[in-house]
Design an enzyme around this catalytic site. Structure first.
Site, PDB file in Angstrom:
ATOM      1  N   ILE A  24       0.860  -1.186   0.000  1.00 35.03           N
ATOM      2  CA  ILE A  24       0.000   0.000   0.000  1.00 35.03           C
ATOM      3  C   ILE A  24       0.893   1.233   0.000  1.00 35.03           C
ATOM      4  CG2 ILE A  24      -1.737   1.318   1.279  1.00 35.03           C
ATOM      5  CD1 ILE A  24      -2.889  -1.325   2.264  1.00 35.03           C
ATOM      6  N   ILE A  61       4.748  -1.344   2.922  1.00 29.27           N
ATOM      7  CA  ILE A  61       4.235   0.016   2.817  1.00 29.27           C
ATOM      8  C   ILE A  61       5.273   0.865   2.102  1.00 29.27           C
ATOM      9  CG2 ILE A  61       3.480   2.074   4.079  1.00 29.27           C
ATOM     10  CD1 ILE A  61       2.650   0.124   6.365  1.00 29.27           C
ATOM     11  N   LYS A  62       4.829   1.559   1.060  1.00 33.14           N
ATOM     12  CA  LYS A  62       5.679   2.500   0.328  1.00 33.14           C
ATOM     13  C   LYS A  62       5.242   3.885   0.783  1.00 33.14           C
ATOM     14  CE  LYS A  62       6.545   4.109  -4.387  1.00 33.14           C
ATOM     15  NZ  LYS A  62       6.156   3.919  -5.799  1.00 33.14           N
ATOM     16  N   ALA A  63       6.098   4.556   1.552  1.00 38.08           N
ATOM     17  CA  ALA A  63       5.698   5.815   2.181  1.00 38.08           C
ATOM     18  C   ALA A  63       6.633   6.966   1.818  1.00 38.08           C
ATOM     19  CB  ALA A  63       5.660   5.649   3.703  1.00 38.08           C
TER      20      ALA A  63
END
Length: 156
Positions: A24, A61-63
Site C-alpha cells: 500500500i 508500505i511505500k511511504a
C-alpha cells in the site's frame, strides 16, 4: 474514504487468494502550480497514513519521506513489523539523494522505491549500484559515490 477502504479490502482478499503480498502506498499530496507534484513531508500526516495502511492489512508500505528525516523513526514504529520502503520524491542531486538514503536507512526503512532519481540519472547503472551499496551493505555516501566513478570508467 469508504470506497477506498472497500477497494483495499477487496484487493487484500485477492492477494490472499493468489498468495501475493499487498503493498500500500498511502499518499498525502500537495497542490502545485503547473505539472508535477510535491510530497507533503508532514510527519503527523505520513504517520496517520501509514497507520491506516497497517490497519488495511498491508504486507509492505511505500511511504513518503518526512521533511525532517529524523521524524521517520515514528513512521517506522507505527508500521511495526511491516517493512517500510521510502519513496524517492523529487529529482535531487547525487549527493543529496544519497545522503537522504543513508539517513532514512539508518532510522529503519527496509528499502527504497526510487524512480526519477534513477531513470533520469545520467548514469542509471552507477546510481543503482550506489543505492544497492547503501541498502544492502550500509555504505556511506562517500563509499556509494565510488560506484558512480567506477561505472563511468567501465569497471565494476
Amino acid at each position: 474514504l469508504r470506497s477506498l477502504v472497500g477497494s483495499e479490502m477487496c484487493i487484500r482478499d485477492r492477494c490472499d487468494h493468489y498468495g501475493m503480498p499487498l503493498m500500500i502506498e498511502p499518499l498525502q499530496m500537495q497542490k502545485t502550480i503547473g505539472s508535477g507534484y510535491m510530497i507533503d513531508g508532514d510527519a503527523i500526516k505520513i504517520t496517520a497514513l501509514v497507520r491506516t495502511a497497517v490497519e488495511l492489512g498491508a504486507d509492505l508500505i511505500k511511504a513518503d519521506p518526512t521533511t525532517d528525516l529524523n521524524d521517520y523513526t515514528t513512521v517506522i514504529q507505527v508500521a511495526g513489523d511491516i517493512p517500510v520502503l521510502v519513496r524517492g520524491g523529487s529529482k535531487a542531486s547525487e549527493k543529496e539523494i544519497l545522503e537522504k538514503t543513508v539517513q532514512i536507512m539508518k532510522v529503519g526503512a527496509k528499502g527504497l522505491v526510487y524512480g526519477r532519481n534513477i531513470i533520469q540519472h545520467s548514469n542509471p547503472v552507477g546510481i543503482t549500484n550506489a543505492f544497492k551499496a547503501i541498502v544492502h551493505n550500509n555504505a556511506t555516501v562517500e563509499e556509494a559515490l565510488k560506484f558512480l566513478d567506477l561505472s563511468k570508467t567501465g569497471s565494476s
